[in-house]
Design an enzyme around this catalytic site. Structure first.
Site: not given
Ligand code: PLP
Ligand code: COI
Length: 336
Positions: A79, A182, A218
């Protein structure tokens, strides 16, 4: 060092140091371990002026037998590569990503919360344009940094439900923008609505599609998942949301138990019909959402206190795999 593991929240704590790799002249260097938590950065670095910056978030867990394992690091590496392409930043090769993550953890073993505390070591890879530009163009030098910090729950803790709000005067991303990667700036854009939501007594903000405000996108830092009254796992499909690794994993667990998994556009109105709703992500794990307020409308979902049964059981299985109490049938954990 004395850390009260049981009381850890999601706050930054200094550790022994971080790992730093530099990209210049077309290649990544061998990297170094840096003790002090400060960077020496060019005043005209593109990360500072033009937001050429992105990050990842993943966790390492201590198991019952004391072994420490990472959870799905290569998914984060992939990612981050996708985000880097969108920002014209050179990709960090998967092996380098994994080596840097392992290196920083090995240098910070005493900061990994012990098994049974519910905590984990949060790993934060950061990729920034460090070289100077004054015209808007990509940097010619980049830094890939990985820090770690011990964390507990992001919100109140465990499966305690939180209230969410939709602030219709804010969008976080644009329809053809950068919500699906991200990018650091996405989080700056979310700060003002987040503080407003907090002042109004909400832990978390829900964003709707920026084109029409009809569909669910989201939360500010996590995906939305819902369990329909007939027991399906439903989560929005949208080009403006971050592909969550947690959401992906929970879908696998839902399929494993024979649930119908639906990734599709979700109208805001449909939230009223869900039996359970949660935020999911690395930091928030699964956080039940029992109320969503938009203007004068209040949607109550699931039990008033505590977590609904389906999300509870997905949470238990997911966290058991993370800490090694359940067999890692999906091959999600990686040795350090
Ligand atoms: N959506 C956003 C905007 C986020 O910052 C995160 C965190 O990383 C997620 C979703 C969840 O992603 P993940 O499950 O890969 O941590
Ligand atoms: C995560 O869930 O790891 C994120 O990056 C979300 C937040 C702490 C910015």
């Amino acid at each position: 060092m004395s850390i009260d593991w049981q009381r850890l929240g999601f706050q930054y704590l200094d550790t022994n140091g971080h790992v730093c790799h530099v990209w210049r002249d077309g290649r990544w260097d061998a990297g170094e371990f840096v003790q002090e938590p400060y960077l020496r950065l060019h005043i005209a670095a593109t990360a500072l002026h033009y937001g050429q910056a992105c990050f990842e978030g993943l966790k390492a867990f201590c198991r019952r037998d004391g072994e420490i394992r990472l959870f799905r690091p290569l998914d984060n590496a992939r990612r981050m590569a996708a985000t880097a392409r969108r920002l014209c930043i050179p990709e960090v090769p998967e092996e380098l990503f994994l080596d840097a993550v392992r290196r920083v953890i090995r240098a910070n073993l005493e900061f990994v919360p012990p098994y049974g505390t519910g905590g984990s070591l949060y790993v934060r890879p950061l990729l920034i344009g460090s070289g100077p530009q004054i015209g808007v163009s990509p940097a010619t030098e980049y830094a890939f940094l990985v820090l770690v910090t011990p964390v507990g729950a992001y919100y109140k803790g465990g499966l305690t439900p939180v209230r969410a709000t939709v602030l219709d005067q804010y969008d976080r991303t644009a329809p053809l923008g950068v919500g699906n990667v991200k990018v650091a700036g996405n989080y700056a854009a979310g700060l003002e609505p987040h503080l407003i939501a907090q002042r109004q007594g909400f832990a978390i903000e829900l964003y709707l599609d920026a084109r029409e405000h009809r569909y669910v996108d989201e939360f500010g830092t996590s995906n939305l998942i819902g369990i329909s009254r007939d027991g399906a796992y439903v989560t929005p499909r949208s080009d403006s949301i971050l592909p969550s690794i947690t959401n992906h994993g929970l879908q696998e667990l839902a399929r494993e138990r024979g649930m119908d998994v639906q990734v599709r556009p979700v109208l805001f109105e449909e939230l009223r019909s869900f039996a359970e709703v949660a935020a999911c992500g690395t930091a928030v794990v699964i956080t039940p959402v029992n109320e969503i307020v938009r203007g004068g409308e209040v949607i109550r979902i699931g039990p008033a206190t505590g977590c609904g049964p389906v999300l509870q059981s997905l949470y238990e299985r997911y966290t058991a795999i993370q800490v090694g109490d359940a067999e890692d049938v999906f091959g999600w954990t990686v040795a350090i």
